[in-house]
Design a protein around this motif. Structure first.
Motif, PDB file in Angstrom:
ATOM      1  N   GLU A   1      91.264  71.589  14.069  1.00  0.00           N
ATOM      2  CA  GLU A   1      92.228  70.919  14.942  1.00  0.00           C
ATOM      3  C   GLU A   1      92.256  71.546  16.324  1.00  0.00           C
ATOM      4  OE1 GLU A   1      95.805  71.285  12.752  1.00  0.00           O
ATOM      5  OE2 GLU A   1      95.352  69.659  11.340  1.00  0.00           O
ATOM      6  N   GLU A   2      92.285  72.875  16.378  1.00  0.00           N
ATOM      7  CA  GLU A   2      92.325  73.554  17.672  1.00  0.00           C
ATOM      8  C   GLU A   2      91.017  73.394  18.441  1.00  0.00           C
ATOM      9  OE1 GLU A   2      94.773  74.944  19.355  1.00  0.00           O
ATOM     10  OE2 GLU A   2      96.078  74.225  17.749  1.00  0.00           O
ATOM     11  N   THR A   3      89.908  73.296  17.718  1.00  0.00           N
ATOM     12  CA  THR A   3      88.623  73.059  18.386  1.00  0.00           C
ATOM     13  C   THR A   3      88.638  71.704  19.089  1.00  0.00           C
ATOM     14  OG1 THR A   3      87.401  74.404  16.786  1.00  0.00           O
ATOM     15  CG2 THR A   3      86.141  72.787  18.040  1.00  0.00           C
ATOM     16  N   TRP A   4      89.121  70.675  18.381  1.00  0.00           N
ATOM     17  CA  TRP A   4      89.239  69.353  19.013  1.00  0.00           C
ATOM     18  C   TRP A   4      90.150  69.413  20.234  1.00  0.00           C
ATOM     19  CZ3 TRP A   4      86.934  64.798  19.039  1.00  0.00           C
ATOM     20  CH2 TRP A   4      86.076  64.468  17.985  1.00  0.00           C
ATOM     21  N   ARG A   5      91.274  70.085  20.078  1.00  0.00           N
ATOM     22  CA  ARG A   5      92.253  70.140  21.163  1.00  0.00           C
ATOM     23  C   ARG A   5      91.672  70.804  22.411  1.00  0.00           C
ATOM     24  NH1 ARG A   5      96.578  73.560  22.961  1.00  0.00           N
ATOM     25  NH2 ARG A   5      98.461  72.383  23.484  1.00  0.00           N
ATOM     26  N   GLU A   6      91.040  71.963  22.233  1.00  0.00           N
ATOM     27  CA  GLU A   6      90.508  72.700  23.377  1.00  0.00           C
ATOM     28  C   GLU A   6      89.326  71.985  24.032  1.00  0.00           C
ATOM     29  OE1 GLU A   6      91.758  75.400  24.851  1.00  0.00           O
ATOM     30  OE2 GLU A   6      93.424  75.097  23.479  1.00  0.00           O
TER      31      GLU A   6
ATOM     32  N   LYS B   1      94.697  81.505  35.716  1.00  0.00           N
ATOM     33  CA  LYS B   1      94.650  80.588  36.857  1.00  0.00           C
ATOM     34  C   LYS B   1      93.237  80.120  37.137  1.00  0.00           C
ATOM     35  CE  LYS B   1      98.737  82.479  39.136  1.00  0.00           C
ATOM     36  NZ  LYS B   1      99.257  83.104  40.354  1.00  0.00           N
ATOM     37  N   GLY B   2      92.266  80.940  36.827  1.00  0.00           N
ATOM     38  CA  GLY B   2      90.914  80.547  37.166  1.00  0.00           C
ATOM     39  C   GLY B   2      90.198  79.748  36.113  1.00  0.00           C
ATOM     40  N   GLY B   3      90.674  79.748  34.889  1.00  0.00           N
ATOM     41  CA  GLY B   3      90.004  79.018  33.830  1.00  0.00           C
ATOM     42  C   GLY B   3      90.585  79.399  32.499  1.00  0.00           C
ATOM     43  N   PHE B   4      89.947  78.952  31.404  1.00  0.00           N
ATOM     44  CA  PHE B   4      90.456  79.229  30.083  1.00  0.00           C
ATOM     45  C   PHE B   4      89.917  80.568  29.607  1.00  0.00           C
ATOM     46  CE2 PHE B   4      90.246  74.594  30.420  1.00  0.00           C
ATOM     47  CZ  PHE B   4      91.591  74.360  30.323  1.00  0.00           C
TER      48      PHE B   4
ATOM     49  N   PHE C   1     101.542  70.276  27.707  1.00  0.00           N
ATOM     50  CA  PHE C   1     100.656  70.647  26.608  1.00  0.00           C
ATOM     51  C   PHE C   1     101.329  70.575  25.248  1.00  0.00           C
ATOM     52  CE2 PHE C   1      98.587  72.867  30.204  1.00  0.00           C
ATOM     53  CZ  PHE C   1      97.358  72.241  30.128  1.00  0.00           C
ATOM     54  N   SER C   2     102.650  70.655  25.220  1.00  0.00           N
ATOM     55  CA  SER C   2     103.342  70.535  23.935  1.00  0.00           C
ATOM     56  C   SER C   2     103.200  69.134  23.357  1.00  0.00           C
ATOM     57  CB  SER C   2     104.824  70.886  24.099  1.00  0.00           C
ATOM     58  OG  SER C   2     105.494  69.895  24.856  1.00  0.00           O
ATOM     59  N   GLN C   3     102.850  68.151  24.218  1.00  0.00           N
ATOM     60  CA  GLN C   3     102.676  66.786  23.758  1.00  0.00           C
ATOM     61  C   GLN C   3     101.235  66.488  23.337  1.00  0.00           C
ATOM     62  OE1 GLN C   3     105.250  64.832  23.292  1.00  0.00           O
ATOM     63  NE2 GLN C   3     106.601  66.423  24.104  1.00  0.00           N
ATOM     64  N   VAL C   4     100.342  67.465  23.497  1.00  0.00           N
ATOM     65  CA  VAL C   4      98.960  67.300  23.023  1.00  0.00           C
ATOM     66  C   VAL C   4      98.894  67.910  21.630  1.00  0.00           C
ATOM     67  CG1 VAL C   4      96.523  67.755  23.486  1.00  0.00           C
ATOM     68  CG2 VAL C   4      98.116  67.443  25.379  1.00  0.00           C
ATOM     69  N   ILE C   5      99.103  67.075  20.632  1.00  0.00           N
ATOM     70  CA  ILE C   5      99.220  67.539  19.246  1.00  0.00           C
ATOM     71  C   ILE C   5      97.864  67.391  18.571  1.00  0.00           C
ATOM     72  CG2 ILE C   5     100.412  67.163  17.048  1.00  0.00           C
ATOM     73  CD1 ILE C   5     102.726  65.972  18.698  1.00  0.00           C
ATOM     74  N   PRO C   6      97.251  68.507  18.150  1.00  0.00           N
ATOM     75  CA  PRO C   6      95.896  68.426  17.576  1.00  0.00           C
ATOM     76  C   PRO C   6      95.822  67.568  16.325  1.00  0.00           C
ATOM     77  CG  PRO C   6      96.844  70.628  17.288  1.00  0.00           C
ATOM     78  CD  PRO C   6      97.740  69.895  18.211  1.00  0.00           C
ATOM     79  N   GLN C   7      96.914  67.525  15.544  1.00  0.00           N
ATOM     80  CA  GLN C   7      96.903  66.694  14.330  1.00  0.00           C
ATOM     81  C   GLN C   7      96.747  65.208  14.686  1.00  0.00           C
ATOM     82  OE1 GLN C   7      99.139  69.046  14.980  1.00  0.00           O
ATOM     83  NE2 GLN C   7      98.894  70.571  13.338  1.00  0.00           N
TER      84      GLN C   7
ATOM     85  N   VAL D   1      88.643  68.667  24.073  1.00  0.00           N
ATOM     86  CA  VAL D   1      89.048  67.475  24.825  1.00  0.00           C
ATOM     87  C   VAL D   1      89.808  67.857  26.101  1.00  0.00           C
ATOM     88  CG1 VAL D   1      89.095  66.000  22.785  1.00  0.00           C
ATOM     89  CG2 VAL D   1      91.186  67.151  23.494  1.00  0.00           C
ATOM     90  N   LEU D   2      90.600  68.930  26.044  1.00  0.00           N
ATOM     91  CA  LEU D   2      91.314  69.364  27.245  1.00  0.00           C
ATOM     92  C   LEU D   2      90.349  69.900  28.299  1.00  0.00           C
ATOM     93  CD1 LEU D   2      94.496  71.073  25.740  1.00  0.00           C
ATOM     94  CD2 LEU D   2      94.387  68.921  26.997  1.00  0.00           C
ATOM     95  N   ASN D   3      89.358  70.652  27.872  1.00  0.00           N
ATOM     96  CA  ASN D   3      88.365  71.166  28.825  1.00  0.00           C
ATOM     97  C   ASN D   3      87.583  70.022  29.477  1.00  0.00           C
ATOM     98  OD1 ASN D   3      88.911  73.900  28.528  1.00  0.00           O
ATOM     99  ND2 ASN D   3      87.549  74.129  26.779  1.00  0.00           N
ATOM    100  N   HIS D   4      87.195  69.030  28.675  1.00  0.00           N
ATOM    101  CA  HIS D   4      86.480  67.876  29.227  1.00  0.00           C
ATOM    102  C   HIS D   4      87.370  67.091  30.185  1.00  0.00           C
ATOM    103  CE1 HIS D   4      83.289  68.514  26.229  1.00  0.00           C
ATOM    104  NE2 HIS D   4      82.567  67.676  26.946  1.00  0.00           N
ATOM    105  N   LEU D   5      88.634  66.925  29.823  1.00  0.00           N
ATOM    106  CA  LEU D   5      89.544  66.164  30.683  1.00  0.00           C
ATOM    107  C   LEU D   5      89.753  66.870  32.020  1.00  0.00           C
ATOM    108  CD1 LEU D   5      91.433  63.769  31.041  1.00  0.00           C
ATOM    109  CD2 LEU D   5      93.253  65.123  30.002  1.00  0.00           C
ATOM    110  N   GLN D   6      89.918  68.173  31.999  1.00  0.00           N
ATOM    111  CA  GLN D   6      90.105  68.919  33.249  1.00  0.00           C
ATOM    112  C   GLN D   6      88.869  68.791  34.143  1.00  0.00           C
ATOM    113  OE1 GLN D   6      91.443  72.947  32.791  1.00  0.00           O
ATOM    114  NE2 GLN D   6      90.913  73.516  34.877  1.00  0.00           N
ATOM    115  N   LYS D   7      87.708  68.813  33.527  1.00  0.00           N
ATOM    116  CA  LYS D   7      86.466  68.674  34.292  1.00  0.00           C
ATOM    117  C   LYS D   7      86.358  67.289  34.908  1.00  0.00           C
ATOM    118  CE  LYS D   7      81.426  69.002  33.770  1.00  0.00           C
ATOM    119  NZ  LYS D   7      80.321  69.249  32.802  1.00  0.00           N
ATOM    120  N   ILE D   8      86.739  66.245  34.150  1.00  0.00           N
ATOM    121  CA  ILE D   8      86.646  64.870  34.640  1.00  0.00           C
ATOM    122  C   ILE D   8      87.599  64.638  35.805  1.00  0.00           C
ATOM    123  CG2 ILE D   8      87.146  62.467  34.038  1.00  0.00           C
ATOM    124  CD1 ILE D   8      86.079  63.092  31.233  1.00  0.00           C
TER     125      ILE D   8
END
Length: 532
Positions: free
Chosen positions: A185-190, A134-137, A211-217, A192-199
């Motif tokens: 792939e997972e590095t890109w996914r994590e 709940k507090g972060g990743f 999150f199932s729709q955020v496909i790293p490929q 971009v998600l961290n940046h988006l949450q911050k924005i």
């Protein structure tokens, strides 16, 4: 009653509906009207309602000046259907409302839509939810704990692999991290998600994203497989636009240079080409931004404020990377085309009563953003988003350099880090993760608010210190800032005098009256001296 900005968060479309309902009821002028020799009080005509609501929407920062009168009429029909308004005889439930002198009124109670107290939770996000607190990743596994302990022991020696390259102490084993395609792939996914949450400034993306729709490929394909202009190149040509659609789009985008002798030439030809392109996109089974990401893009609309323009661009850059490659390519080509034709002064008029820019926005907004279940504000929200994307399409549909740098730095870290620890029976490669200290939800909220307020306060200082701004423009910007962020403005200017000091540097001109007064005094003194 002043309008307020509906910030990103769950159920934003519902909150916008309720906000409009309140503003309309509070501000719409009511007066007496006569109909069939009978007087009715506290009512208004349909045309009066369209006039007033149209002006409200155009000046509301949640919607903007691109809203048309026809869209306003459609919204009033939704109001009638949902019993926000009723006709003078108390009838409602249909959408048979026209821009005329028919009388309408407000019911005694206005049914606001219910905003659920609990945010939506997507059941399909189990993969990410299981590794997210709940507090972060936070990565949670025994393997991670073991690795952290190893790294701490290594750090206590005060020696690094840079200081002692290639040296393996006796009794220890070295493991080099092998970076796989899945790691990338997972590095890109994590990232971009961290940046988006911050924005977006949200405590959790669970509220607006499946999150199932955020496909790293998809993300990696959209980053790597692009032309020199940044447009996605599809390996499977069956997913691409049909050849005849591409030809039609190229014809309009390069008009009139591309109108050679092999193409028909008759009055209205360009309108037929435009209609052909519009029919194709409007008949697609789902919008280009997909049904699954509707809530996400609606929340980004909360960032479309003058002070947050760059933030909104960065959020859209990230979210457009989530799209399937075929959708992203179609979106890129469509936005490039409508951007060109809306700026082309040589383009013949494509509509008798509407300008080219307004026409392309109204035509294509529905095929870019809409809800799977028809929503009351779909058309207005789609228009707002497409208008902004049209102005910034070149920036929005490119890969942000800072994301590339963040991913490259992390991959380089994985490739160069070496782990040494006392020999054991374990011979497998130990994976590397990025570790963070877990914090509570309260701490996260405090940090989020403080960071956001600091950024906004810095924006205020930039306005104050900008010497290029004229006094008039500076006063205007400060007044707008005070309206949007009153608390931060009050902290910066606690007293009215502190604000006034900004405009005290103007040169003071000595009043001419002081000069004219002294001359009569001197002459009077001379006359008195002559008398005596």
């Amino acid at each position: 009653m002043e309008s307020r900005i509906i910030t990103p968060g769950p159920y934003r479309a519902t909150k916008l509906w309720n906000e409009l309902t309140k503003l309309f009821r509070a501000g719409m002028p009511l007066r007496k009207h006569r109909l069939h020799l009978k007087k009715y009080s506290n009512c208004y005509t349909a045309s009066e309602a369209v006039d007033w609501l149209h002006e409200l929407l155009r000046n509301n920062s949640n919607f903007g000046p691109e809203v048309t009168r026809q869209q306003t009429l459609q919204l009033l029909r939704k109001f009638l259907k949902n019993h926000v308004i009723e006709d003078i005889k108390g009838r409602w439930g249909g959408e048979n409302l026209n821009d005329n002198s028919q009388l309408y009124r407000f019911p005694t109670t206005s049914p606001l839509k219910v905003v659920p107290s609990h945010p939506p939770f997507y059941k399909t996000n189990a993969t990410r939810a299981s590794t997210k607190s709940k507090g972060g990743f936070c990565e949670c596994s025994k393997k991670m704990s073991k690795e952290k302990e190893i790294l701490q022991l290594q750090g206590n020696t005060g020696q690094t692999d840079k200081e002692m390259p290639g040296v393996i102490p006796e009794g220890q084993t070295m493991h080099v991290r092998q970076v796989t395609q899945t790691d990338i792939e997972e590095t890109w996914r994590e990232i971009v998600l961290n940046h988006l949450q911050k924005i977006l400034g949200l405590a959790s993306l669970d509220e607006v994203l499946d999150f199932s729709q955020v496909i790293p490929q998809h993300i990696l394909y959209n980053v790597r497989n692009v032309s020199k202009h940044g447009v996605v190149i599809l390996q499977d040509k069956s997913e691409d636009l049909p050849h005849w659609v591409l030809s039609a789009m190229k014809c309009l985008a390069n008009w009139p240079r591309n109108n050679d002798l092999t193409q028909p030439s008759y009055p209205g030809f360009e309108r037929d080409v435009f209609k052909t392109i519009a029919d194709y996109f409007l008949n697609l089974p789902e919008p280009l931004l997909t049904f699954e990401h509707y809530e996400l893009f609606v929340n980004i609309l909360g960032l479309l404020q003058p002070q947050l323009e760059q933030v909104a661009i960065e959020a859209l850059q990230i979210c457009c990377l989530f799209l399937p490659p075929s959708n992203r390519r179609k979106l890129q080509l469509l936005m490039r085309m409508i951007s060109r034709i809306s700026q082309n002064v040589d383009m013949p008029q494509l509509h008798e009563a509407m300008g080219t820019r307004m026409l392309v926005i109204q035509t294509f907004s529905r095929c870019i953003l809409r809800c799977e279940k028809e929503a009351d504000l779909d058309e207005l929200l789609g228009t707002r988003l497409v208008s902004f994307m049209l102005d910034h399409q070149q920036e929005i549909l490119q890969v942000p350099p800072y994301l590339r740098n963040a991913v490259d730095n992390h991959i380089n870290h994985l490739q160069r880090v070496q782990i040494t620890y006392p020999s054991t029976n374990i011979n497998a490669t130990v994976p590397m993760y990025a570790f963070c200290q877990q914090i509570s939800t309260k701490e996260f909220e405090e940090q989020r608010v403080s960071v956001s307020q600091a950024a906004i306060a810095e924006l205020l200082e930039n306005i104050v210190e900008d010497k290029k701004l004229s006094v008039k423009d500076k006063r205007k910007k400060l007044k707008q800032f005070q309206k949007e962020y009153p608390e931060i403005y009050q902290n910066r200017f606690p007293m009215t005098d502190s604000e006034a000091k900004l405009f005290q540097d103007k040169p003071k001109i000595k009043p001419p009256m002081l000069i004219t007064i002294k001359k009569p005094l001197k002459s009077l003194q001379k006359m008195q001296s002559l008398r005596y």
